[in-house]
Scaffold this motif. Structure first.
Motif, short mmCIF file in Angstrom:
data_model
loop_
_atom_site.label_atom_id
_atom_site.label_comp_id
_atom_site.label_asym_id
_atom_site.label_seq_id
_atom_site.Cartn_x
_atom_site.Cartn_y
_atom_site.Cartn_z
N LEU A 1 -8.99 4.91 1.92
CA LEU A 1 -8.32 5.52 0.77
C LEU A 1 -9.26 6.50 0.07
O LEU A 1 -10.41 6.17 -0.21
CB LEU A 1 -7.87 4.44 -0.21
CG LEU A 1 -7.01 4.89 -1.38
CD1 LEU A 1 -5.69 5.47 -0.90
CD2 LEU A 1 -6.75 3.70 -2.32
N VAL A 2 -8.74 7.69 -0.22
CA VAL A 2 -9.50 8.72 -0.94
C VAL A 2 -8.80 9.01 -2.25
O VAL A 2 -7.59 9.26 -2.28
CB VAL A 2 -9.63 10.00 -0.10
CG1 VAL A 2 -10.38 11.08 -0.89
CG2 VAL A 2 -10.35 9.71 1.21
N LYS B 1 -6.99 -0.90 -7.48
CA LYS B 1 -7.74 -2.15 -7.70
C LYS B 1 -7.44 -3.17 -6.61
O LYS B 1 -8.35 -3.85 -6.12
CB LYS B 1 -7.41 -2.70 -9.09
CG LYS B 1 -8.04 -1.88 -10.21
CD LYS B 1 -7.86 -2.51 -11.57
CE LYS B 1 -6.50 -2.22 -12.15
NZ LYS B 1 -6.39 -2.63 -13.58
N ASP B 2 -6.18 -3.27 -6.21
CA ASP B 2 -5.83 -4.20 -5.14
C ASP B 2 -6.44 -3.75 -3.80
O ASP B 2 -6.89 -4.58 -3.00
CB ASP B 2 -4.31 -4.32 -5.00
CG ASP B 2 -3.68 -5.05 -6.17
OD1 ASP B 2 -4.41 -5.73 -6.92
OD2 ASP B 2 -2.45 -4.93 -6.35
N PHE B 3 -6.48 -2.45 -3.58
CA PHE B 3 -7.07 -1.93 -2.34
C PHE B 3 -8.55 -2.29 -2.26
O PHE B 3 -9.04 -2.68 -1.20
CB PHE B 3 -6.89 -0.42 -2.26
CG PHE B 3 -7.45 0.17 -0.99
CD1 PHE B 3 -6.68 0.23 0.16
CD2 PHE B 3 -8.75 0.65 -0.95
CE1 PHE B 3 -7.21 0.75 1.34
CE2 PHE B 3 -9.28 1.17 0.22
CZ PHE B 3 -8.51 1.21 1.37
N VAL B 4 -9.25 -2.18 -3.37
CA VAL B 4 -10.67 -2.54 -3.38
C VAL B 4 -10.87 -3.97 -2.90
O VAL B 4 -11.81 -4.29 -2.17
CB VAL B 4 -11.27 -2.33 -4.78
CG1 VAL B 4 -12.67 -2.94 -4.88
CG2 VAL B 4 -11.32 -0.85 -5.12
N GLY B 5 -9.95 -4.85 -3.28
CA GLY B 5 -10.04 -6.25 -2.88
C GLY B 5 -9.84 -6.49 -1.40
O GLY B 5 -10.21 -7.55 -0.89
N GLY C 1 -20.56 -2.10 -2.07
CA GLY C 1 -19.70 -2.62 -1.02
C GLY C 1 -18.83 -1.53 -0.42
O GLY C 1 -19.32 -0.49 0.02
N ASN C 2 -17.53 -1.75 -0.45
CA ASN C 2 -16.60 -0.80 0.14
C ASN C 2 -16.20 0.33 -0.80
O ASN C 2 -15.41 1.21 -0.43
CB ASN C 2 -15.33 -1.52 0.60
CG ASN C 2 -14.59 -2.19 -0.55
OD1 ASN C 2 -15.20 -2.82 -1.41
ND2 ASN C 2 -13.27 -2.08 -0.56
N VAL C 3 -16.73 0.32 -2.03
CA VAL C 3 -16.40 1.35 -3.01
C VAL C 3 -17.49 2.41 -3.02
O VAL C 3 -18.65 2.13 -3.32
CB VAL C 3 -16.25 0.74 -4.42
CG1 VAL C 3 -15.96 1.83 -5.45
CG2 VAL C 3 -15.14 -0.31 -4.42
N MET C 4 -17.12 3.65 -2.68
CA MET C 4 -18.05 4.77 -2.63
C MET C 4 -17.46 5.91 -3.44
O MET C 4 -16.24 6.11 -3.46
CB MET C 4 -18.24 5.23 -1.18
CG MET C 4 -18.91 4.22 -0.28
SD MET C 4 -18.48 4.41 1.47
CE MET C 4 -17.09 3.26 1.57
N ALA C 5 -18.31 6.69 -4.10
CA ALA C 5 -17.80 7.80 -4.89
C ALA C 5 -18.90 8.81 -5.16
O ALA C 5 -20.07 8.45 -5.25
CB ALA C 5 -17.20 7.30 -6.20
#
Length: 218
Positions: free
Chosen positions: A48-49, A73-77, A192-196
Motif C-alpha cells: 500500500l502506498v 491502520k488495519d493494513f498496518v496490522g 517494521g512494515n511501515v516506511m515513509a
C-alpha cells in the motif's frame, strides 16, 4: 529502462495526491499498479502506498471522511508493506501543528512541526525547504535491510518540497535525516512494515527509483 517485477501495489487516491508521477514511477519499476478510492481495496492490498501533497489538515480530513483512516491502520496490522510519501508520511504521526492542532492517524508517535525560519546561526532561511538535499543515517542506524538499503554507507541526494516535518518521538523510528540551516530534519522513517519519506522519490531521479524498487522487494 523499466524493470520487470511481479509486485502488486495499491496507491490511494483521496483527492490530495500527485498521482500521475507516483503511478508512473512505480510502473516504470515494473509494478502492477492499482489506484483506488475504495478503503476495502486498500485493506486487501499486497503493498500500500499513501502519497500526499498540500496541507496536513486537508489531507487528514479527506483520508478520514473517505474511510481510509481505519483502512490504513488495519493494513498496518497485517504486516504487509506500507509506504507513505510527503504528507502521506506526516499523517502517520500523532498530530500536526500546521494551521492549528490536527490529529493524525497515530501509527507512529510524534508530531509534525514547522521547519525553523532561522538557521542555527540566527540567519533567515527560506521556508519552504525546496530542492535537493543529502540523506544521512542517524548515529547508530544502518540502512541494511531497510527501504534505503541501496544507499547503505552513502549520502544520496533526494528532492524535497515542504514547510513542515515530522519529529518522531522514538529515535529508533528515524531512518534518515537531512540538515537544513544546520537543523536536523527527519527525512525518512521505518518501523517494521511501515516506511515513509518526507522527500519525493518519484521526483528524485534514479536514486528515487531505486527506493521504489527496494519497496517492491520488501
Amino acid at each position: 529502462m523499466s524493470q520487470s517485477s511481479n509486485a502488486k501495489v495499491t496507491i490511494l487516491d483521496y483527492g490530495m495526491c500527485n498521482l500521475f508521477n507516483v503511478v508512473r514511477a512505480f510502473e516504470h519499476c515494473g509494478a502492477d499498479v492499482q489506484v483506488t478510492e475504495d478503503p476495502r481495496q486498500a485493506l486487501s492490498a499486497e503493498r500500500l502506498v499513501v502519497p500526499g501533497v498540500g496541507a496536513f489538515k486537508d489531507s487528514i480530513r479527506e483520508v478520514t471522511e473517505r474511510g481510509f483512516g481505519d483502512a490504513i491502520k488495519d493494513f498496518v496490522g497485517t504486516q504487509r508493506p506500507l509506504f507513505g510519501i510527503c504528507v502521506g508520511m506526516q499523517i502517520l504521526f500523532d498530530a500536526s501543528e500546521e494551521f492549528g492542532e490536527h490529529a493524525g492517524l497515530g501509527i507512529l508517535p510524534g508530531r509534525v512541526k514547522a521547519i525553523p525560519a532561522l538557521t542555527v546561526d540566527g540567519a533567515a532561511q527560506r521556508v519552504p525547504h525546496i530542492g535537493w538535499n543529502h540523506l544521512q543515517a542517524p548515529v547508530g542506524r544502518s540502512w541494511q535491510g531497510s527501504l534505503l538499503a541501496p544507499f547503505d554507507g552513502q549520502s544520496p541526494a533526494v528532492y524535497f518540497v515542504h514547510s513542515f516535518a515530522a519529529a518522531p518521538e522514538r529515535d529508533e523510528d528515524r531512518l534518515a535525516d537531512c540538515h537544513y540551516g544546520g537543523h536536523r530534519i527527519c527525512a525518512a522513517v521505518q518501523r517494521g512494515n511501515v516506511m515513509a519519506t518526507q522527500f519525493h522519490p518519484e521526483r528524485s531521479g534514479d536514486g528515487g527509483l531505486n527506493i521504489v524498487r527496494q519497496f517492491l522487494r520488501m
